[in-house]
Scaffold this motif. Structure first.
Motif, PDB file in Angstrom:
ATOM      1  N   LEU A  69      57.970  -6.566   2.981  1.00  0.00           N
ATOM      2  CA  LEU A  69      58.313  -7.330   4.187  1.00  0.00           C
ATOM      3  C   LEU A  69      57.239  -7.169   5.264  1.00  0.00           C
ATOM      4  O   LEU A  69      56.835  -8.146   5.899  1.00  0.00           O
ATOM      5  CB  LEU A  69      59.675  -6.888   4.725  1.00  0.00           C
ATOM      6  N   ILE A  70      56.765  -5.959   5.448  1.00  0.00           N
ATOM      7  CA  ILE A  70      55.730  -5.720   6.462  1.00  0.00           C
ATOM      8  C   ILE A  70      54.317  -5.880   5.901  1.00  0.00           C
ATOM      9  O   ILE A  70      53.350  -5.862   6.655  1.00  0.00           O
ATOM     10  CB  ILE A  70      55.896  -4.334   7.141  1.00  0.00           C
ATOM     11  N   GLY A  71      54.210  -6.033   4.585  1.00  0.00           N
ATOM     12  CA  GLY A  71      52.895  -6.236   3.978  1.00  0.00           C
ATOM     13  C   GLY A  71      52.074  -4.984   3.883  1.00  0.00           C
ATOM     14  O   GLY A  71      50.873  -5.006   4.107  1.00  0.00           O
ATOM     15  N   CYS A  72      52.715  -3.882   3.539  1.00  0.00           N
ATOM     16  CA  CYS A  72      52.042  -2.591   3.428  1.00  0.00           C
ATOM     17  C   CYS A  72      51.915  -2.205   1.950  1.00  0.00           C
ATOM     18  O   CYS A  72      52.926  -2.163   1.239  1.00  0.00           O
ATOM     19  CB  CYS A  72      52.846  -1.538   4.198  1.00  0.00           C
ATOM     20  N   PHE A  73      50.694  -1.962   1.500  1.00  0.00           N
ATOM     21  CA  PHE A  73      50.422  -1.682   0.081  1.00  0.00           C
ATOM     22  C   PHE A  73      50.907  -2.839  -0.794  1.00  0.00           C
ATOM     23  O   PHE A  73      51.458  -2.646  -1.874  1.00  0.00           O
ATOM     24  CB  PHE A  73      51.050  -0.357  -0.368  1.00  0.00           C
ATOM     25  N   THR A  74      50.690  -4.047  -0.314  1.00  0.00           N
ATOM     26  CA  THR A  74      51.267  -5.243  -0.924  1.00  0.00           C
ATOM     27  C   THR A  74      50.957  -5.364  -2.406  1.00  0.00           C
ATOM     28  O   THR A  74      51.861  -5.612  -3.205  1.00  0.00           O
ATOM     29  CB  THR A  74      50.780  -6.511  -0.190  1.00  0.00           C
ATOM     30  N   ARG A  75      49.712  -5.220  -2.789  1.00  0.00           N
ATOM     31  CA  ARG A  75      49.349  -5.447  -4.190  1.00  0.00           C
ATOM     32  C   ARG A  75      50.050  -4.463  -5.129  1.00  0.00           C
ATOM     33  O   ARG A  75      50.617  -4.867  -6.137  1.00  0.00           O
ATOM     34  CB  ARG A  75      47.829  -5.370  -4.367  1.00  0.00           C
ATOM     35  N   ALA A  76      50.036  -3.200  -4.794  1.00  0.00           N
ATOM     36  CA  ALA A  76      50.665  -2.196  -5.650  1.00  0.00           C
ATOM     37  C   ALA A  76      52.183  -2.357  -5.674  1.00  0.00           C
ATOM     38  O   ALA A  76      52.815  -2.302  -6.735  1.00  0.00           O
ATOM     39  CB  ALA A  76      50.286  -0.788  -5.179  1.00  0.00           C
ATOM     40  N   VAL A  77      52.774  -2.558  -4.508  1.00  0.00           N
ATOM     41  CA  VAL A  77      54.229  -2.719  -4.418  1.00  0.00           C
ATOM     42  C   VAL A  77      54.668  -3.962  -5.179  1.00  0.00           C
ATOM     43  O   VAL A  77      55.638  -3.928  -5.942  1.00  0.00           O
ATOM     44  CB  VAL A  77      54.684  -2.772  -2.942  1.00  0.00           C
ATOM     45  N   ALA A  78      53.959  -5.058  -4.987  1.00  0.00           N
ATOM     46  CA  ALA A  78      54.316  -6.306  -5.673  1.00  0.00           C
ATOM     47  C   ALA A  78      54.189  -6.151  -7.185  1.00  0.00           C
ATOM     48  O   ALA A  78      55.001  -6.692  -7.940  1.00  0.00           O
ATOM     49  CB  ALA A  78      53.451  -7.449  -5.166  1.00  0.00           C
ATOM     50  N   PHE A  79      53.197  -5.405  -7.637  1.00  0.00           N
ATOM     51  CA  PHE A  79      53.030  -5.168  -9.080  1.00  0.00           C
ATOM     52  C   PHE A  79      54.227  -4.401  -9.635  1.00  0.00           C
ATOM     53  O   PHE A  79      54.781  -4.768 -10.677  1.00  0.00           O
ATOM     54  CB  PHE A  79      51.723  -4.415  -9.350  1.00  0.00           C
ATOM     55  N   VAL A  80      54.644  -3.346  -8.937  1.00  0.00           N
ATOM     56  CA  VAL A  80      55.818  -2.573  -9.369  1.00  0.00           C
ATOM     57  C   VAL A  80      57.066  -3.460  -9.366  1.00  0.00           C
ATOM     58  O   VAL A  80      57.855  -3.444 -10.310  1.00  0.00           O
ATOM     59  CB  VAL A  80      56.018  -1.328  -8.474  1.00  0.00           C
ATOM     60  N   LEU A  81      57.240  -4.241  -8.309  1.00  0.00           N
ATOM     61  CA  LEU A  81      58.408  -5.116  -8.219  1.00  0.00           C
ATOM     62  C   LEU A  81      58.400  -6.185  -9.305  1.00  0.00           C
ATOM     63  O   LEU A  81      59.448  -6.523  -9.863  1.00  0.00           O
ATOM     64  CB  LEU A  81      58.495  -5.763  -6.837  1.00  0.00           C
ATOM     65  N   SER A  82      57.230  -6.707  -9.633  1.00  0.00           N
ATOM     66  CA  SER A  82      57.134  -7.675 -10.711  1.00  0.00           C
ATOM     67  C   SER A  82      57.618  -7.058 -12.024  1.00  0.00           C
ATOM     68  O   SER A  82      58.389  -7.679 -12.768  1.00  0.00           O
ATOM     69  CB  SER A  82      55.692  -8.168 -10.858  1.00  0.00           C
ATOM     70  N   GLY A  83      57.200  -5.840 -12.289  1.00  0.00           N
ATOM     71  CA  GLY A  83      57.650  -5.143 -13.490  1.00  0.00           C
ATOM     72  C   GLY A  83      59.143  -4.866 -13.466  1.00  0.00           C
ATOM     73  O   GLY A  83      59.829  -5.006 -14.488  1.00  0.00           O
ATOM     74  N   GLU A  84      59.653  -4.476 -12.301  1.00  0.00           N
ATOM     75  CA  GLU A  84      61.090  -4.216 -12.193  1.00  0.00           C
ATOM     76  C   GLU A  84      61.888  -5.483 -12.482  1.00  0.00           C
ATOM     77  O   GLU A  84      62.879  -5.452 -13.207  1.00  0.00           O
ATOM     78  CB  GLU A  84      61.444  -3.691 -10.796  1.00  0.00           C
ATOM     79  N   LEU A  85      61.442  -6.605 -11.937  1.00  0.00           N
ATOM     80  CA  LEU A  85      62.170  -7.855 -12.148  1.00  0.00           C
ATOM     81  C   LEU A  85      62.037  -8.350 -13.580  1.00  0.00           C
ATOM     82  O   LEU A  85      62.971  -8.964 -14.111  1.00  0.00           O
ATOM     83  CB  LEU A  85      61.732  -8.922 -11.149  1.00  0.00           C
ATOM     84  N   ALA A  86      60.927  -8.067 -14.241  1.00  0.00           N
ATOM     85  CA  ALA A  86      60.810  -8.377 -15.672  1.00  0.00           C
ATOM     86  C   ALA A  86      61.836  -7.547 -16.441  1.00  0.00           C
ATOM     87  O   ALA A  86      62.540  -8.064 -17.322  1.00  0.00           O
ATOM     88  CB  ALA A  86      59.398  -8.100 -16.171  1.00  0.00           C
ATOM     89  N   ALA A  87      61.948  -6.258 -16.096  1.00  0.00           N
ATOM     90  CA  ALA A  87      62.943  -5.401 -16.743  1.00  0.00           C
ATOM     91  C   ALA A  87      64.359  -5.899 -16.470  1.00  0.00           C
ATOM     92  O   ALA A  87      65.205  -5.899 -17.374  1.00  0.00           O
ATOM     93  CB  ALA A  87      62.777  -3.954 -16.272  1.00  0.00           C
ATOM     94  N   VAL A  88      64.635  -6.312 -15.237  1.00  0.00           N
ATOM     95  CA  VAL A  88      65.946  -6.869 -14.896  1.00  0.00           C
ATOM     96  C   VAL A  88      66.265  -8.040 -15.817  1.00  0.00           C
ATOM     97  O   VAL A  88      67.377  -8.147 -16.350  1.00  0.00           O
ATOM     98  CB  VAL A  88      66.004  -7.305 -13.410  1.00  0.00           C
TER      99      VAL A  88
END
Length: 138
Positions: A69-88
């Motif tokens: 939301l605040i755009g902090c560590f965006t690339r790394a956080v988004a990568f982890v979230l992408s993986g989490e949502l793939a797992a979901v």
């Protein structure tokens, strides 16, 4: 075919990237907050154990949602979230049948989030982000 002014694209592309990040993060944040904080309340998550699969997902969504939301560590956080949502999708939706039809297994949002976050992992957080402010020194 209409020609779009490159200056207009250069001005608005990073801003709209930030809007995509902010809106996606805000929506995902609600998945984490409903699981861990009960806001908004969904009865299915009453008595959720923090160290369960849903609890861990909630921690990732809440923490990742705030950072995104605040755009902090965006690339790394988004990568982890992408993986989490793939797992979901693969754990929670694909087993319901219709693997290649997320509309039938109710996995559309998981697929969209997965690819939006994968894009943000590559593109970054846009102009309106903590990352951009740190990079510019201000």
């Amino acid at each position: 075919m209409h020609h779009i002014d490159p200056a207009l694209l250069n001005t608005w592309t990073p801003r709209l990237l930030s809007v995509l990040r902010i809106v996606s993060a805000f929506l995902l944040l609600q998945h984490g907050s409903t699981k861990l904080l009960g806001v908004p309340h969904i009865a299915y998550f009453d008595n959720l154990q923090v160290f369960s699969l849903f609890g861990i997902a909630g921690i990732i969504e809440l923490t990742g949602g705030v950072l995104l939301l605040i755009g902090c560590f965006t690339r790394a956080v988004a990568f982890v979230l992408s993986g989490e949502l793939a797992a979901v999708y693969f754990i929670g939706h694909a087993p319901q049948g219709a693997f290649f039809s997320p509309m039938l297994n109710e996995g559309e949002s998981a697929v969209l989030y997965c690819f939006i976050f994968l894009y943000l992992a590559a593109a970054g957080g846009g102009q309106w982000s903590v990352d951009a402010a740190r990079k510019s020194g201000g």
